[in-house]
Design a protein around this motif. Sequence first.
Motif, PDB file in Angstrom:
ATOM      1  N   PHE A  67       0.898  -1.126   0.282  1.00  0.00           N
ATOM      2  CA  PHE A  67      -0.210   0.366  -0.114  1.00  0.00           C
ATOM      3  C   PHE A  67       0.935   1.267  -0.132  1.00  0.00           C
ATOM      4  N   LEU A 114       3.925   0.937   1.922  1.00  0.00           N
ATOM      5  CA  LEU A 114       4.303   0.282   3.228  1.00  0.00           C
ATOM      6  C   LEU A 114       3.541  -1.498   2.161  1.00  0.00           C
ATOM      7  N   ASN A 137      -1.238  -6.373  15.619  1.00  0.00           N
ATOM      8  CA  ASN A 137      -2.335  -5.755  14.970  1.00  0.00           C
ATOM      9  C   ASN A 137      -1.509  -5.637  14.042  1.00  0.00           C
ATOM     10  N   GLY A 138      -1.853  -5.489  12.769  1.00  0.00           N
ATOM     11  CA  GLY A 138      -1.242  -4.337  11.727  1.00  0.00           C
ATOM     12  C   GLY A 138      -0.271  -5.500  10.941  1.00  0.00           C
ATOM     13  N   ALA A 139      -0.358  -7.198  11.335  1.00  0.00           N
ATOM     14  CA  ALA A 139       0.842  -8.146  10.760  1.00  0.00           C
ATOM     15  C   ALA A 139       0.306  -7.988   9.257  1.00  0.00           C
ATOM     16  N   GLY A 140      -1.032  -7.732   8.878  1.00  0.00           N
ATOM     17  CA  GLY A 140      -1.106  -8.208   7.796  1.00  0.00           C
ATOM     18  C   GLY A 140      -2.127  -9.550   7.363  1.00  0.00           C
ATOM     19  N   LYS A 141      -3.193  -9.475   8.426  1.00  0.00           N
ATOM     20  CA  LYS A 141      -4.036 -10.819   8.237  1.00  0.00           C
ATOM     21  C   LYS A 141      -4.737 -10.556   7.708  1.00  0.00           C
ATOM     22  N   THR A 142      -5.753  -9.076   7.651  1.00  0.00           N
ATOM     23  CA  THR A 142      -6.531  -9.023   7.157  1.00  0.00           C
ATOM     24  C   THR A 142      -6.180  -8.918   5.771  1.00  0.00           C
ATOM     25  N   THR A 143      -5.332  -7.908   5.560  1.00  0.00           N
ATOM     26  CA  THR A 143      -4.896  -7.939   4.214  1.00  0.00           C
ATOM     27  C   THR A 143      -4.908  -9.014   3.181  1.00  0.00           C
TER      28      THR A 143
END
Length: 242
Positions: free
Chosen positions: A16, A19, A41-47
């Motif tokens: 992104f 990032l 949090n922010g590791a990229g799981k949802t991404t």
Amino acid sequence: MPASPILEMRGVGKRFGGLQALQDVSFEVRRGEILGLIGPNGAGKTTLFSTLVGLHRADAGAILLEGRNLVGLKPHRIARLGLTKTFQNVALFMDTDVLDNVVIGALLHHPLPEARVRALACLERVGLANIAHKRAGDLSFPERARVEVARALSTEPKMLLLDEVMAALNAVEMAEMMDLIRALRADGLTVIVVEHHMKAIMALCDRIVALSFGRLLAVGLPDEIVRHPDVVTAYLGRAYAE
Ligand SMILES: Nc1ncnc2c1ncn2[C@@H]1O[C@H](COP(=O)(O)OP(=O)(O)O)[C@@H](O)[C@H]1O
Ligand SMILES: [Mg+2]
């Protein structure tokens, strides 16, 4: 000979702007397994989930569902091929009833009258047929989580990606959701679960994938993952190591 994996990620990357949200992520998902996906949090799981279902396009690597590359396909094509995710922070249409929220998914494969029948069957599968006509905005947290699962099921997936569906649940509600996830696997589904509660992940999952800063830290059996030094350092802290 082991069965071929249902899903393979090979060197998947997603950026992104400046990032790097996912970098060189490679792992396999075995047919019929419940795979845990953990990380800070922010590791990229949802991404990772959004990239799998085509909401984001991977800018490196390949994603193979039963051998077919999904990269570049639109989300509805990927859903038709059998890969569906729930949405973190449950995004239901609050002013319509529960059934209509689930019908939306069933319309992917069926015209309206049949879609309503299918949607009702999905609500029954998650134990909510009795509240089919409740306004979605009036649901409790556990009901919402189940409606979200029913909505994903209504697209008739082979593989279901569950993004923190247990986040707002108490211990009893969580145990019930875990029973439902196990029952869906027994029905033949393959499941990836993103979840922060390590007790739930440990009890539910056959294997675990750990991510940190978009990179794969480790893949293994639950017992191996909670002892893995990199996972302990990046995510678990000391509590689980002892
Ligand atoms: N649509 C987006 N645009 C820009 N940055 C994003 C977007 N989605 C996620 N990110 C960033 O990507 C990183 C991974 O986010 P996310 O996948 O939501 O992590 P997780 O689900 O593991 O908490 C975070 O730094 C987040 O801010
Ligand atoms: Mg997330």
